[in-house]
Design a protein around this motif. Structure first.
Motif, short mmCIF file in Angstrom:
data_model
loop_
_atom_site.label_atom_id
_atom_site.label_comp_id
_atom_site.label_asym_id
_atom_site.label_seq_id
_atom_site.Cartn_x
_atom_site.Cartn_y
_atom_site.Cartn_z
N ARG A 121 0.84 -1.20 0.00
CA ARG A 121 0.00 0.00 0.00
C ARG A 121 0.87 1.25 0.00
N GLY A 122 1.92 1.24 0.82
CA GLY A 122 2.81 2.39 0.87
C GLY A 122 3.49 2.63 -0.45
N GLU A 123 3.89 1.57 -1.15
CA GLU A 123 4.54 1.71 -2.45
C GLU A 123 3.57 2.29 -3.48
N GLN A 124 2.29 1.91 -3.41
CA GLN A 124 1.31 2.45 -4.35
C GLN A 124 1.13 3.95 -4.16
N ASN B 86 -0.94 16.24 -3.05
CA ASN B 86 -0.21 15.97 -1.82
C ASN B 86 -0.89 14.87 -1.02
N ARG B 87 -0.16 14.35 -0.03
CA ARG B 87 -0.79 13.50 0.97
C ARG B 87 -1.64 14.39 1.86
N PRO B 88 -2.79 13.93 2.33
CA PRO B 88 -3.64 14.76 3.21
C PRO B 88 -3.00 14.94 4.58
N GLU B 89 -3.45 15.96 5.27
CA GLU B 89 -2.96 16.24 6.61
C GLU B 89 -3.96 15.75 7.65
N GLY B 90 -3.64 15.93 8.91
CA GLY B 90 -4.54 15.54 9.99
C GLY B 90 -4.59 14.03 10.16
N ASP B 91 -5.76 13.53 10.56
CA ASP B 91 -5.89 12.10 10.82
C ASP B 91 -5.61 11.25 9.59
N LEU B 92 -5.95 11.76 8.39
CA LEU B 92 -5.74 10.98 7.17
C LEU B 92 -4.26 10.80 6.84
N ALA B 93 -3.40 11.63 7.44
CA ALA B 93 -1.97 11.50 7.20
C ALA B 93 -1.42 10.19 7.75
N LYS B 94 -2.16 9.57 8.65
CA LYS B 94 -1.70 8.33 9.27
C LYS B 94 -1.96 7.10 8.39
#
Length: 218
Positions: free
Chosen positions: A65-68, A91-99
């Protein structure tokens, strides 16, 4: 053309009111789209949650998943580097979704056909928009790719949609819909999008063997 929404495989009319969408290149009005209600948004979130628990995603190990996500980010970086106009996301989202393994819905405009984001199967929430009003040019752009799994055509004229579908070199073409599948219909791609077919009679034929018998009557 339908003016309702497809959520979780079901069509819904939304609030009953619409808003206008236009061609960003010409300002031409393209369609009236439905406005979603809070219930529609909740239904879409539930459908997305079910998708995350599906075998296609839920069966992936964390490293995969991380590689995708990293691959999606690399394609977005290439789009920026090659000069496409980033309209939203990226970008990658911030907040809780960053996890988690999330990436913002991303839209590019102003790209060329030779750019990576216009030619590659990104398998992430990245859309490359290239407006064109000529049907023949649209078909040429769609076919100028080494991939050919599926295509979607949206048209107020079903005849036009079917004429375009005959010339688009993909294994499946949806007209005024998305993700329509049936066990009786063959599924598979053309060119570098795979060999053979799943489902349908074509899939059954893959499990058969042809025998030739020659007999001399002399």
């Amino acid at each position: 053309m339908r003016s309702d929404m497809l959520i979780g495989g079901e069509w819904t009319a939304g609030s009953g009111t619409t808003f206008t969408t236009v061609n960003p290149a010409t300002g031409e009005v393209l369609a009236e789209l439905p406005e979603a209600t809070e219930a529609d948004v909740d239904a879409a979130v539930r459908a997305a949650a079910r998708a995350f628990t599906s075998p296609e995603w839920g069966g992936l190990l964390p490293a995969a998943r991380g590689e995708q996500i990293a691959q999606t980010a690399r394609y977005v970086a290439l789009g920026n580097y090659e000069g496409a106009e980033l309209l939203t996301g990226g970008n990658r989202p911030e907040g809780d979704l960053a996890k988690g393994f999330f990436y913002e819905p991303t839209v590019f405009a102003g790209e060329r056909q030779d750019m990576w984001i216009a030619r590659e199967e990104i398998f992430g929430p990245v859309l490359a928009v290239m407006p064109d009003d000529d049907p023949e040019e649209l078909v040429a752009l769609a076919n100028d790719s080494e991939y050919g799994l599926a295509a979607a055509i949206w048209s107020r004229d079903i005849g036009t949609g079917n004429r375009l579908a005959r010339h688009v070199k993909t294994g499946t073409v949806w007209i005024n819909m998305m993700q329509g599948l049936d066990a009786a219909a063959a599924w598979g791609g053309m060119k570098s999008s795979g060999l053979g077919r799943e489902m349908g009679w074509e899939a059954i034929e893959a499990y058969t063997e042809v025998k030739s018998v020659w007999t001399s009557l002399a």
